[in-house]
Design an enzyme around this catalytic site. Sequence first.
Site, mmCIF file in Angstrom:
data_model
loop_
_atom_site.group_PDB
_atom_site.id
_atom_site.type_symbol
_atom_site.label_atom_id
_atom_site.label_comp_id
_atom_site.label_asym_id
_atom_site.label_seq_id
_atom_site.Cartn_x
_atom_site.Cartn_y
_atom_site.Cartn_z
ATOM 1 N N VAL A 76 8.264 63.418 84.688
ATOM 2 C CA VAL A 76 8.989 62.167 84.508
ATOM 3 C C VAL A 76 9.045 61.866 83.014
ATOM 4 C CG1 VAL A 76 8.984 59.699 85.039
ATOM 5 C CG2 VAL A 76 8.187 61.355 86.751
ATOM 6 N N CYS A 77 10.231 61.633 82.497
ATOM 7 C CA CYS A 77 10.385 61.365 81.056
ATOM 8 C C CYS A 77 9.611 60.099 80.684
ATOM 9 C CB CYS A 77 11.855 61.193 80.703
ATOM 10 S SG CYS A 77 12.084 60.721 78.974
ATOM 11 N N ILE A 78 8.693 60.229 79.736
ATOM 12 C CA ILE A 78 7.797 59.111 79.432
ATOM 13 C C ILE A 78 8.542 57.945 78.783
ATOM 14 C CG2 ILE A 78 7.044 60.106 77.210
ATOM 15 C CD1 ILE A 78 4.236 58.917 77.896
#
Lengths: 130, 99
Positions: A76-78
């Site tokens: 998941v893109c932070i």
Amino acid sequence: MKFAIALHSPAHAPSSRRALLFAKAALAQGHEIVRLFFYQDGVHSASGNVVSPQDESDTAAQWRDFVTTHQLDGVVCIAAALRRGVLNAEEAERYSRPAANLPAPWELSGLGQLHDAVQAADRLICFGGP
Amino acid sequence: MATLHVLSHSPFTDSRLSSCLRVLGSEDAILLCGDATYALRADTATAQTLSAKTGGLKLFVLDEDATARHIALPDWAEGVDYAGFVALSVHYDKVNTWL
């Protein structure tokens, strides 16, 4: 063949379900999914707090089951996640937020993980929009 | 390099499909899914535009999305299921989704 799949839409978008069915079909044909990258609104699919109406399919839960069952790399893109309030315990503590809502099997990481997946994969397939 | 162009937005709300047709290479193909399948609605300008290109255009449609919208496939479009979608993404060198 090795696939990298990027999802840009939340679990309630039809394209999220389409991505999931594509991923299942790819594995069923013996292909490999090197990474699933949840970007932009796609981070909502990883939230542990999504509650679907009882008469609708719970795509977020189906993603969680799929990634867990096949032990896939679900990233998941932070930056996208923090912006949308999708935090794991570490980030909730770092930013003094009251709760974490990113359960296993998801991992928060940077956009470099998408770039890395594209290098490792034969195909990048993106899903988003309606 | 042959590219599969994947569209899911309705052609009646934006210009993705017309832009896609403008840049489409001779080896490329289009896969319509979601609301993009409305492009095949009979007696519409988009269906006419697509049917006029059938000589060179390879057009695929995600079957269940067309069925869900009660859109009958013309004989110049080929329906695929998810296994077919995967096969197309293997066959073409690149998959470009018009997000």
